[in-house]
Design a protein around this motif. Structure first.
Motif, PDB file in Angstrom:
ATOM      1  N   CYS A  64       0.832  -1.206   0.000  1.00 34.11           N
ATOM      2  CA  CYS A  64       0.000   0.000   0.000  1.00 34.11           C
ATOM      3  C   CYS A  64       0.866   1.255   0.000  1.00 34.11           C
ATOM      4  N   ARG A  66      -0.024   3.820   1.496  1.00 36.72           N
ATOM      5  CA  ARG A  66      -0.311   4.506   2.759  1.00 36.72           C
ATOM      6  C   ARG A  66       0.130   3.612   3.919  1.00 36.72           C
ATOM      7  N   ALA A  67       0.057   4.124   5.113  1.00 35.86           N
ATOM      8  CA  ALA A  67       0.508   3.337   6.285  1.00 35.86           C
ATOM      9  C   ALA A  67      -0.383   3.625   7.477  1.00 35.86           C
ATOM     10  N   CYS A  68      -1.663   3.279   7.353  1.00 37.57           N
ATOM     11  CA  CYS A  68      -2.590   3.538   8.457  1.00 37.57           C
ATOM     12  C   CYS A  68      -2.127   2.773   9.694  1.00 37.57           C
ATOM     13  N   PHE A  70      -3.522   1.277  12.094  1.00 34.84           N
ATOM     14  CA  PHE A  70      -4.217   0.071  12.563  1.00 34.84           C
ATOM     15  C   PHE A  70      -4.006  -1.108  11.619  1.00 34.84           C
ATOM     16  N   VAL A  73      -1.112  -4.317   6.534  1.00 37.35           N
ATOM     17  CA  VAL A  73      -0.730  -4.525   5.131  1.00 37.35           C
ATOM     18  C   VAL A  73       0.626  -3.839   4.902  1.00 37.35           C
ATOM     19  N   VAL A 106      -5.408  -2.374  -1.661  1.00 40.02           N
ATOM     20  CA  VAL A 106      -4.521  -1.392  -1.055  1.00 40.02           C
ATOM     21  C   VAL A 106      -4.789  -0.060  -1.746  1.00 40.02           C
TER      22      VAL A 106
HETATM   23  S1  SF4 Z   1      -4.491  -1.033   3.015  1.00 45.01           S
HETATM   24 FE1  SF4 Z   1      -5.982   0.542   3.511  1.00 45.01          FE
HETATM   25  S2  SF4 Z   1      -6.023   0.587   5.728  1.00 45.01           S
HETATM   26 FE2  SF4 Z   1      -4.147  -0.457   5.128  1.00 45.01          FE
HETATM   27  S3  SF4 Z   1      -2.573   1.140   5.072  1.00 45.01           S
HETATM   28 FE3  SF4 Z   1      -3.439   0.962   3.040  1.00 45.01          FE
HETATM   29  S4  SF4 Z   1      -5.051   2.505   2.983  1.00 45.01           S
HETATM   30 FE4  SF4 Z   1      -4.555   2.163   5.091  1.00 45.01          FE
END
Ligand code: SF4
Length: 280
Positions: A64, A66-68, A70, A73, A106
């Motif tokens: 992904c 991003r790096a949320c 919670f 992934v 992702v």
């Molecule tokens: S898969 Fe979704 S929840 Fe997980 S880090 Fe990426 S955007 Fe965020």
């Protein structure tokens, strides 16, 4: 309440058998080189979902942009999209005889269309064989990209708010509560069933949960899932509270009373739980 909570309570310490059906899903998905959030998220409902002929498949790769905090992934620089992925998903659907498929992905902020065309192609391909829910990213709120995905004709399009407005900046990267609510409003405005989900146990208050329900309803979203956040690894944000099953039941009844047509609420509820029942 201490900063970080003690070990899991009894209702979360139950042995979950995954059984043959879930193992079949795992094998079939692996054979097609696909990913399922069910496996990477160690979802407790795999056996039940597989028993209902439902599975969740992750597309657009497994890295992904991003790096949320919670989420477990992997994040970083994704690989190029696999153009054959829609066909791989179809092969999995046919191999398992799935009746309902939840597609998720992702975030691909690295792609010119954030993955919208790939999403649409996969939805169209799978719809020939099963009903489809698309648990989509926010496409950064771009309605031109949302139009591409909406036009593919999924039975349900979901996008998770994940948590209440106040906590969003701490929990999710790049995404905002406002953009996500606008994405849901755009989906429901286009006549497609809109669905969303939140996790509890991150420090939200009861009033904030009720406000989030109201915000979802005003965005035209009539299906909600409410589950317990569980810390996937020590790199992720710790759990602030384990919410009792009775409280989840209270929220389920409250959501239905407020006007949701479907409300799944419980410690083990995940976005795709009972998804096959959410086709209106
Ligand atoms: S898969 Fe979704 S929840 Fe997980 S880090 Fe990426 S955007 Fe965020």
């Amino acid at each position: 309440m201490s900063e970080y909570v003690s070990p899991k309570p009894p209702w979360l310490r139950i042995k979950i058998s995954n059984g043959t059906l879930a193992a079949n899903v795992r094998r079939a998905v692996k054979q097609q080189g696909l990913n399922t959030i069910c496996e990477s998220g160690l979802c407790p409902n795999r056996a039940e979902c597989a028993g209902c002929g439902t599975a969740t498949v992750m597309i657009c790769g497994n890295i992904c942009t991003r790096a949320c905090r919670f989420c477990n992934v992997p994040h970083g620089k994704p690989l190029p999209l696999d153009e054959k992925e829609p066909q791989h998903v179809v092969s999995t659907v046919r191999t398992l005889g799935l009746k309902h498929v939840v597609l998720t992905s992702v975030d691909r902020d690295d792609l010119p269309d954030f993955g919208a065309a790939h999403w649409a192609e996969t939805i169209r391909a799978v719809k020939e064989h099963a009903t489809v829910e698309g648990l989509i990213p926010d496409f950064q709120g771009r309605t031109d990209f949302l139009d591409i995905v909406i036009a593919a004709g999924a039975d349900v399009l979901s996008h998770n708010l994940e948590t209440v407005e106040r906590l969003t900046p701490q929990i999710r990267t790049k995404a905002t509560y406002k953009t996500s609510a606008e994405v849901l409003k755009y989906i429901s405005g286009s006549g497609v069933t809109a669905k969303s989900g939140i996790m509890l146990g991150l420090g939200e208050t009861e009033d904030e949960i009720k406000q989030t329900m109201d915000d979802l309803l005003s965005a035209g979203c009539h299906i909600i899932t409410v589950g317990q956040y569980l810390q996937p690894s020590l790199n992720n944000i710790p759990v602030r509270e384990y919410v009792h099953p009775d409280k989840f039941e209270e929220y389920r009844l409250l959501a239905l009373q407020k006007g949701f047509l479907h409300a799944e609420s419980g410690p083990f509820v995940r976005s795709s739980y009972h998804a096959e029942k959410h086709i209106l």
